[in-house]
Enzyme design. Structure first.
Site, PDB file in Angstrom:
ATOM      1  N   HIS B 263       0.824  -1.222   0.000  1.00 46.27           N
ATOM      2  CA  HIS B 263       0.000   0.000   0.000  1.00 46.27           C
ATOM      3  C   HIS B 263       0.853   1.264   0.000  1.00 46.27           C
ATOM      4  O   HIS B 263       0.694   2.138  -0.821  1.00 46.27           O
ATOM      5  CB  HIS B 263      -0.938   0.029   1.212  1.00 46.27           C
ATOM      6  CG  HIS B 263      -2.240  -0.639   0.947  1.00 46.27           C
ATOM      7  ND1 HIS B 263      -3.098  -0.194  -0.015  1.00 46.27           N
ATOM      8  CD2 HIS B 263      -2.820  -1.723   1.495  1.00 46.27           C
ATOM      9  CE1 HIS B 263      -4.159  -0.984  -0.050  1.00 46.27           C
ATOM     10  NE2 HIS B 263      -4.009  -1.934   0.852  1.00 46.27           N
ATOM     11  N   HIS B 328      -6.472  -4.024  10.319  1.00 39.19           N
ATOM     12  CA  HIS B 328      -6.793  -5.414   9.965  1.00 39.19           C
ATOM     13  C   HIS B 328      -6.123  -6.340  10.962  1.00 39.19           C
ATOM     14  O   HIS B 328      -4.923  -6.204  11.211  1.00 39.19           O
ATOM     15  CB  HIS B 328      -6.248  -5.776   8.582  1.00 39.19           C
ATOM     16  CG  HIS B 328      -6.616  -4.802   7.506  1.00 39.19           C
ATOM     17  ND1 HIS B 328      -5.786  -3.774   7.104  1.00 39.19           N
ATOM     18  CD2 HIS B 328      -7.731  -4.693   6.746  1.00 39.19           C
ATOM     19  CE1 HIS B 328      -6.369  -3.093   6.135  1.00 39.19           C
ATOM     20  NE2 HIS B 328      -7.552  -3.613   5.897  1.00 39.19           N
ATOM     21  N   ASP B 361     -11.051  -6.991   1.358  1.00 43.71           N
ATOM     22  CA  ASP B 361     -10.884  -5.749   0.595  1.00 43.71           C
ATOM     23  C   ASP B 361     -11.827  -5.692  -0.589  1.00 43.71           C
ATOM     24  O   ASP B 361     -12.253  -4.615  -1.002  1.00 43.71           O
ATOM     25  CB  ASP B 361      -9.446  -5.650   0.061  1.00 43.71           C
ATOM     26  CG  ASP B 361      -8.457  -5.257   1.131  1.00 43.71           C
ATOM     27  OD1 ASP B 361      -8.909  -4.750   2.179  1.00 43.71           O
ATOM     28  OD2 ASP B 361      -7.245  -5.453   0.935  1.00 43.71           O
TER      29      ASP B 361
END
Lengths: 433, 433
Positions: B263, B328, B361
């Site tokens: 990310h 998460h 996701d």
């Protein structure tokens, strides 16, 4: 109090009251930033300095935490001398508690084929409540801000409130804190109190969320620290809008407009009515009441921001109400129930002539912390939902994974997150073996 | 990737990752304030200027609104050339919709003796969704941000996204917008898009709430305009925390850590495990995967912020997780169910080896917009509750008023709100007559 009888005038008036400034006073923001930085680096030392500077010269470190004795004394003094006040507090507590219980949400989990999905509800662990101080007394603020937290299951409620010049906190405020079972009370106010709660000091524990009303310094500190800590909605000038037809009692309407007007000179008191006669009677009543009980704040607020809007029918009144998005909306007309579901934007709706706003402020049960200044467009009353957080649960079975993973890979690849795709592929390969 | 084996080291590591800055870069804030002021005064003219400056030199006023044709074309191109992607979008839409339906709340009213109290649930009327643009493709962002709004009953969803240098918006993003029934899409990004949505321009309608991820300019604009408009929670670097015992598959754990690492370089990838052997195998697998698919962002993120913490038992792991409050949390151990209800702070919990983060996701159903950087302490996943507001209802009967008003008067007088007391008294006098 201006009387508005045509669309043009109404539009102009709506413009003057509808603007919510997005800027904050730069000067104050600078000062608040300095206070936050100070508290962040020097903790209690800074908290004490600012408390001495703004509230009480004589404060010592040992004075910051309110002693158990002080709370007990305040409570027993009230009970001895003003038992009806303690009774009122207890009734209010019970009503508010019962109403908020209805807002409580439960954890849910469900199976989808052989997978499990769901949402766990968890209370925030520690919450801070800001209660104004100085010469004021705010027992209802303590009730309304702490009870939803208690219903949510918050274990620790920390109250902060500025002391007066004699190091004291108002006894009615303390009595309310005792009834609500507040865990700790600190004699700290202003931006320094917000900074201490958000960051944590040696003495004042860091909290997950800060609620409660305060002055512009408090509001700016909350906004600046939003994200480090959660905050309640941002409060501006408050308002009442009364929709009334010819059946309304002008004395009640006048009294209710004034009850809002005494909050501050920026308060907005608006009557929308189909009856010109009522309009004139309300003005007369307001004048009479202000003469009997002179109150410069209420007078100014009525003078500056008050308005009576004359309209054709109640349908039109609901449309205007939806544009104004009032914090408090009173329906004082013959069949008020018909209007309730035409209202899209309001903090709270008070229905019929025996539901004046102050009954909701103190005793009815619903929260009196309501979205102000038109923010009822998107904000809600303070509630149990403000003191919980949600956690999603995803438990996939092998079979469901085998079915769904190819589609997730497809999307991950389109977003060019190749390691996302990889996390799915390494499993899929094993399943396919 | 550092391996942490003792308390001291762990404490140091937690400190480095736990700080959430409350300050924002002053320089950027200044620029954003100027953009907001410009859009506020010159509306679309300013929006166009900034779009030309930052995104696409050739933009003309007529290009700002995405044409119906453009959306249709993008969709049909995908359907022709990549039917599996369209199928994936539709399955994801359905799963996300079904999950969010469970979050839907209903209006409730109840009678208390002969009074009525309650809470009306109303959808926000118009919502803005920010979707990043440039060279990226963000179909899942469109799904996750718009579906809860649709379930809530929001009538109008306005999407903004910056165009590329050829005035274009990514076709996958557009296809997702079509499936979600987005009402209008504007080719505008950055702080100017947020300002336009918050304030309204000739072309871009003012919304009640803005959601969706963006860069630092977008985040600061949202924070500055909070209160003029509602916003979603403030996002920071994202994280994954995996709790694993010796039963976990090191290949899966490695792949999941890397999926978070890609990310951005600030992403935090943490493994907490009772098994040293697993720890070493995970490191080996990560190195292997990075060698097979070199990715400088993922490498840097693992290198800089990644950590493996070796602990004694899983109980200890849940305690550390509750301190870190991960966005998460994956539970990759023998009996993962036992741990779920020990978790107090997390955005989403992924249970068992077939529930890797990317399945959540894209396809599982729960929202992928989750609280980051430790804000799971107080923030929740994006949900239907973010797109509604609540309105309290209070309808008192004469009898109930007669019973309760004296207590409300008592409290109003203690707070020295005499006109509040008056509003109650004028009625009480009439009732007593």
């Amino acid at each position: 109090m201006r009387i508005i009888e045509n669309k043009k005038e109404l539009e102009r008036y709506l413009e003057t009251i509808s603007f919510i400034g997005y800027g904050v006073v730069e000067e104050i923001e600078k000062k608040v930033k300095k206070i936050i930085a100070d508290v962040s680096s020097r903790k209690d030392e800074a908290v004490l300095e600012y408390t001495r500077l703004f509230d009480c010269k004589e404060m010592e470190p040992v004075d910051l935490l309110v002693k158990e004795d002080e709370i007990e004394e305040a409570y027993f003094e009230c009970q001895e001398e003003e038992p009806k006040f303690i009774e009122a507090l207890k009734i209010a507590y019970e009503n508010i508690y019962q109403y908020h219980l209805k807002q409580k949400e439960e954890t849910w989990l469900y199976t989808k084929e052989d997978s499990v999905l769901g949402q766990i509800i968890r209370p925030l662990e520690r919450v801070g409540i800001y209660v104004p101080g100085g010469n004021g007394s705010y027992p209802s603020t303590v009730l309304m801000n702490s009870i939803p937290a208690k219903v949510a299951g918050v274990k620790e409620i920390i109250m902060v409130t500025p002391p007066d010049k004699e190091k004291k906190v108002n006894k009615y405020t303390l009595a309310a804190a005792k009834i609500c079972g507040i865990n700790k009370i600190f004699k700290v106010g202003g931006a320094q109190a917000i900074a201490a709660l958000a960051i944590g000091t040696e003495l004042i524990p860091k909290v997950d969320k800060i609620v409660g009303p305060g002055n512009i310094y408090v509001a700016i500190a909350k906004k600046l620290l939003f994200g480090v800590v959660d905050i309640d909605s941002i409060a501006g000038p408050s308002e009442v809008l009364i929709i009334a037809d010819s059946s309304a009692n002008p004395k009640y309407v006048a009294a209710d407009l004034l009850s809002q007007a005494e909050h501050d000179t920026m308060a907005r008191c608006i009557l929308i009515t189909t009856s010109k006669e009522l309009a004139f009677e309300v003005v007369e009543n307001i004048n009479g009441m202000l003469k009997a009980n002179p109150n410069p704040i209420a007078s100014q607020s009525i003078e500056k921001n008050g308005a009576i809007v004359i309209i054709e029918d109640l349908e039109e009144a609901t449309q205007i109400a939806n544009m104004i998005c009032p914090e408090h909306l009173e329906l004082c007309c013959k069949e008020p129930e018909d209007l309730i579901f035409k209202i899209k934007n309001a903090g709270a709706i008070f229905v019929g002539e025996f539901s004046p706003e102050p009954i909701g402020d103190y005793i009815a049960g619903p929260n009196h912390v309501l979205p102000t200044s038109g923010t009822a467009r998107f904000f809600s009353p303070l509630g149990v939902y403000d003191f919980v957080k949600r956690i999603s649960v995803i438990k996939y079975s092998k079979e469901q994974f085998f079915k769904d993973a190819p589609f997730a890979i497809e999307m991950a690849e389109k977003e060019r997150f190749l390691f996302h795709a990889n996390s799915l592929k390494v499993r899929l390969e094993d399943v396919q073996k």
